[in-house]
Motif scaffolding. Structure first.
Motif, PDB file in Angstrom:
ATOM      1  N   SER A  19      21.069  47.870  43.180  1.00 45.25           N
ATOM      2  CA  SER A  19      20.481  48.530  44.350  1.00 45.25           C
ATOM      3  C   SER A  19      20.703  47.724  45.614  1.00 45.25           C
ATOM      4  N   ASP A  20      20.740  46.398  45.492  1.00 45.26           N
ATOM      5  CA  ASP A  20      21.082  45.564  46.649  1.00 45.26           C
ATOM      6  C   ASP A  20      22.466  45.927  47.166  1.00 45.26           C
ATOM      7  N   ALA A  21      23.419  46.109  46.252  1.00 44.23           N
ATOM      8  CA  ALA A  21      24.801  46.406  46.646  1.00 44.23           C
ATOM      9  C   ALA A  21      24.912  47.753  47.352  1.00 44.23           C
ATOM     10  N   VAL A  22      24.094  48.713  46.935  1.00 45.34           N
ATOM     11  CA  VAL A  22      24.137  50.026  47.576  1.00 45.34           C
ATOM     12  C   VAL A  22      23.751  49.920  49.048  1.00 45.34           C
ATOM     13  N   LEU A  23      22.787  49.039  49.350  1.00 46.21           N
ATOM     14  CA  LEU A  23      22.301  48.908  50.731  1.00 46.21           C
ATOM     15  C   LEU A  23      23.412  48.603  51.724  1.00 46.21           C
ATOM     16  N   PHE A  24      24.429  47.869  51.282  1.00 51.66           N
ATOM     17  CA  PHE A  24      25.532  47.514  52.178  1.00 51.66           C
ATOM     18  C   PHE A  24      26.413  48.714  52.507  1.00 51.66           C
ATOM     19  N   ASN A  25      26.166  49.842  51.844  1.00 50.70           N
ATOM     20  CA  ASN A  25      27.021  51.022  52.024  1.00 50.70           C
ATOM     21  C   ASN A  25      26.274  52.261  52.510  1.00 50.70           C
ATOM     22  N   ILE A  26      25.003  52.119  52.879  1.00 49.84           N
ATOM     23  CA  ILE A  26      24.244  53.292  53.294  1.00 49.84           C
ATOM     24  C   ILE A  26      24.637  53.743  54.703  1.00 49.84           C
ATOM     25  N   ASN A  27      24.542  55.041  54.903  1.00 53.84           N
ATOM     26  CA  ASN A  27      24.849  55.642  56.200  1.00 53.84           C
ATOM     27  C   ASN A  27      23.613  55.747  57.076  1.00 53.84           C
ATOM     28  N   LYS A  28      23.834  56.090  58.318  1.00 53.73           N
ATOM     29  CA  LYS A  28      22.746  56.380  59.250  1.00 53.73           C
ATOM     30  C   LYS A  28      21.899  57.517  58.675  1.00 53.73           C
ATOM     31  N   PHE A  29      20.607  57.345  58.698  1.00 58.37           N
ATOM     32  CA  PHE A  29      19.641  58.333  58.229  1.00 58.37           C
ATOM     33  C   PHE A  29      19.746  58.595  56.708  1.00 58.37           C
ATOM     34  N   SER A  30      20.249  57.649  55.958  1.00 55.31           N
ATOM     35  CA  SER A  30      20.317  57.807  54.510  1.00 55.31           C
ATOM     36  C   SER A  30      18.915  57.816  53.909  1.00 55.31           C
ATOM     37  N   ARG A  31      18.822  58.342  52.679  1.00 56.54           N
ATOM     38  CA  ARG A  31      17.547  58.405  51.972  1.00 56.54           C
ATOM     39  C   ARG A  31      17.710  57.767  50.596  1.00 56.54           C
ATOM     40  N   THR A  32      16.827  56.825  50.267  1.00 56.84           N
ATOM     41  CA  THR A  32      16.817  56.211  48.941  1.00 56.84           C
ATOM     42  C   THR A  32      15.600  56.712  48.178  1.00 56.84           C
ATOM     43  N   VAL A  33      15.850  57.244  46.994  1.00 53.66           N
ATOM     44  CA  VAL A  33      14.789  57.747  46.123  1.00 53.66           C
ATOM     45  C   VAL A  33      14.539  56.691  45.051  1.00 53.66           C
ATOM     46  N   ASN A  34      13.390  56.028  45.105  1.00 55.01           N
ATOM     47  CA  ASN A  34      13.050  54.997  44.114  1.00 55.01           C
ATOM     48  C   ASN A  34      12.332  55.645  42.934  1.00 55.01           C
TER      49      ASN A  34
ATOM     50  N   GLU B 281      33.258  43.084  39.246  1.00 53.42           N
ATOM     51  CA  GLU B 281      32.914  41.770  39.796  1.00 53.42           C
ATOM     52  C   GLU B 281      32.176  41.880  41.119  1.00 53.42           C
ATOM     53  N   ASN B 282      32.555  42.825  41.951  1.00 53.07           N
ATOM     54  CA  ASN B 282      31.940  42.957  43.270  1.00 53.07           C
ATOM     55  C   ASN B 282      31.443  44.395  43.431  1.00 53.07           C
ATOM     56  N   MET B 283      30.151  44.602  43.197  1.00 50.76           N
ATOM     57  CA  MET B 283      29.600  45.945  43.250  1.00 50.76           C
ATOM     58  C   MET B 283      29.627  46.523  44.657  1.00 50.76           C
ATOM     59  N   THR B 284      29.418  45.692  45.655  1.00 52.57           N
ATOM     60  CA  THR B 284      29.423  46.182  47.038  1.00 52.57           C
ATOM     61  C   THR B 284      30.772  46.798  47.376  1.00 52.57           C
ATOM     62  N   GLU B 285      31.850  46.101  46.998  1.00 55.78           N
ATOM     63  CA  GLU B 285      33.193  46.611  47.273  1.00 55.78           C
ATOM     64  C   GLU B 285      33.503  47.840  46.423  1.00 55.78           C
ATOM     65  N   ALA B 286      33.053  47.836  45.169  1.00 57.48           N
ATOM     66  CA  ALA B 286      33.304  48.978  44.287  1.00 57.48           C
ATOM     67  C   ALA B 286      32.613  50.237  44.803  1.00 57.48           C
ATOM     68  N   ILE B 287      31.400  50.086  45.305  1.00 60.60           N
ATOM     69  CA  ILE B 287      30.674  51.230  45.859  1.00 60.60           C
ATOM     70  C   ILE B 287      31.363  51.732  47.118  1.00 60.60           C
ATOM     71  N   ALA B 288      31.830  50.813  47.953  1.00 58.10           N
ATOM     72  CA  ALA B 288      32.539  51.204  49.174  1.00 58.10           C
ATOM     73  C   ALA B 288      33.802  52.002  48.843  1.00 58.10           C
ATOM     74  N   LYS B 289      34.507  51.581  47.795  1.00 62.23           N
ATOM     75  CA  LYS B 289      35.735  52.275  47.384  1.00 62.23           C
ATOM     76  C   LYS B 289      35.420  53.651  46.822  1.00 62.23           C
ATOM     77  N   ALA B 290      34.354  53.743  46.014  1.00 62.15           N
ATOM     78  CA  ALA B 290      33.987  55.023  45.405  1.00 62.15           C
ATOM     79  C   ALA B 290      33.336  55.975  46.405  1.00 62.15           C
ATOM     80  N   CYS B 291      32.773  55.422  47.476  1.00 62.09           N
ATOM     81  CA  CYS B 291      32.091  56.225  48.497  1.00 62.09           C
ATOM     82  C   CYS B 291      32.724  55.947  49.860  1.00 62.09           C
TER      83      CYS B 291
END
Length: 333
Positions: A228-243, A202-212
């Motif tokens: 991919s929007d949900a991942v953005l809420f969990n990225i770290n400093k200097f993270s890299r996204t490969v599109n 139901e909540n991908m942002t929270e699920a990603i936070a729990k898994a990571c």
């Protein structure tokens, strides 16, 4: 004169492609000329990027022409040769037309050895699929041991290889897929540390936070859209996204509504880069060498969804958009 069946592009799809957008025809095979080879198609690769070539919008590769053959990566057997580099019985890989039998110029054809790996593997883990995973992750993702990698479309051909390479390089790897069965496969067969079923979450942002729990350092994006929007809420400093791809929006008829990525990238000093495999042509030999070594060391495994029959190529392609493939989708002729 011999004939062959051909699959042509009949219509430019509006939204999701349909079987009616393809057309089967029969045509004569011309005489073989000097420098050419006569090929019998054995395996056909169907890939999401072909959807873009079915439209006439500007892109990194020319669109398919209406009423002309479709084409993709294929494995074929040489039936007759008037080129000194190829002999009858050789197997070759190349970008070829969707025909049962065809004449081709030798340029762009690469010999493949069925004794070193199954022929279909040269369309997948030892072909463009494997290279896309390896070069995208290493050249853009720049992974470091101990970091967290998350992969969307993780049960697909590219995603499943990305995750395994991540584990080889010492990363914590989380995969996102569309069924519990696929999530279990990611962990049991490919060594992912954790998996998320986006269809039951139901909540991908929270699920990603729990898994990571330590955040996301590298995101290998195969799908785009809300995941991919949900991942953005969990990225770290200097993270890299490969599109790498955006299969979730390929069939949209309107511009998708999405959050603005700029605030996330600025706040986290994060980078996001798209690519196509042709950007790294000079690194293809190195990539194939490394992938082959890992495969023979049993550090890499792969799964395929193999359909059979020339007439089933269009349906196999359409099934990609319903996630009916595990790993690489290939059609055997």
């Amino acid at each position: 004169m011999k004939t062959t069946r051909t699959i042509n592009l009949r219509n430019r799809p509006k939204g999701r492609p349909e079987l009616t957008d393809f057309d089967f025809t029969t045509s004569e095979i011309p005489e073989l000329k000097d420098g050419e080879v006569l090929l019998s198609s054995k395996y056909v690769s169907v890939d999401p990027y072909l959807r873009g070539r079915m439209s006439d919008a500007p892109s990194y590769i020319e669109p398919f022409e209406l009423d002309k053959p479709m084409a993709s990566g294929m494995i074929a057997e040489v039936l007759e040769s008037k080129n000194s580099n190829f002999s009858t019985g050789d197997f070759v890989s190349g970008m070829l037309q969707w025909k049962e039998t065809q004449i081709a110029k030798a340029d762009g054809l690469i010999k493949v050895d069925p004794n070193k790996a199954p022929l279909s593997a040269y369309l997948g883990i030892l072909g463009m699929t494997g290279l896309t995973a390896y070069l995208g992750l290493t050249e853009i993702g720049k992974p470091k041991k101990g970091e967290t990698l998350i992969v969307s479309g993780a049960a697909g051909a590219v995603g499943s290889v990305v995750g395994q390479i991540g584990k080889i390089l010492g990363l914590r790897v989380v995969g996102i897929a569309g069924t519990d069965e696929k999530v279990d496969m990611l962990k049991s067969e490919f060594g992912f540390d954790e998996g998320i079923n986006y269809n039951t979450t139901e909540n991908m942002t929270e699920a990603i936070a729990k898994a990571c729990p330590d955040g996301v350092d590298v995101y290998f994006d195969n799908v785009g859209g809300a995941i991919s929007d949900a991942v953005l809420f969990n990225i770290n400093k200097f993270s890299r996204t490969v599109n790498c791809g955006a299969i979730s929006v390929y069939n949209n008829t309107e511009l998708p509504k999405s959050i603005s990525v700029q605030p996330f990238l600025v706040k986290k000093s994060s980078s996001m880069q798209g690519f196509v495999i042709f950007d790294y042509v000079d690194k293809h030999p190195e990539g194939i060498k490394q992938l082959s070594a890992w495969l023979h060391q049993d550090k890499l495994s792969y799964t395929e969804t193999i359909r059979e029959g020339f007439e089933n190529i269009p349906q196999a392609f359409l099934d990609l958009f319903d996630g009916k493939n595990k790993g690489k989708m290939v059609v055997k002729l």
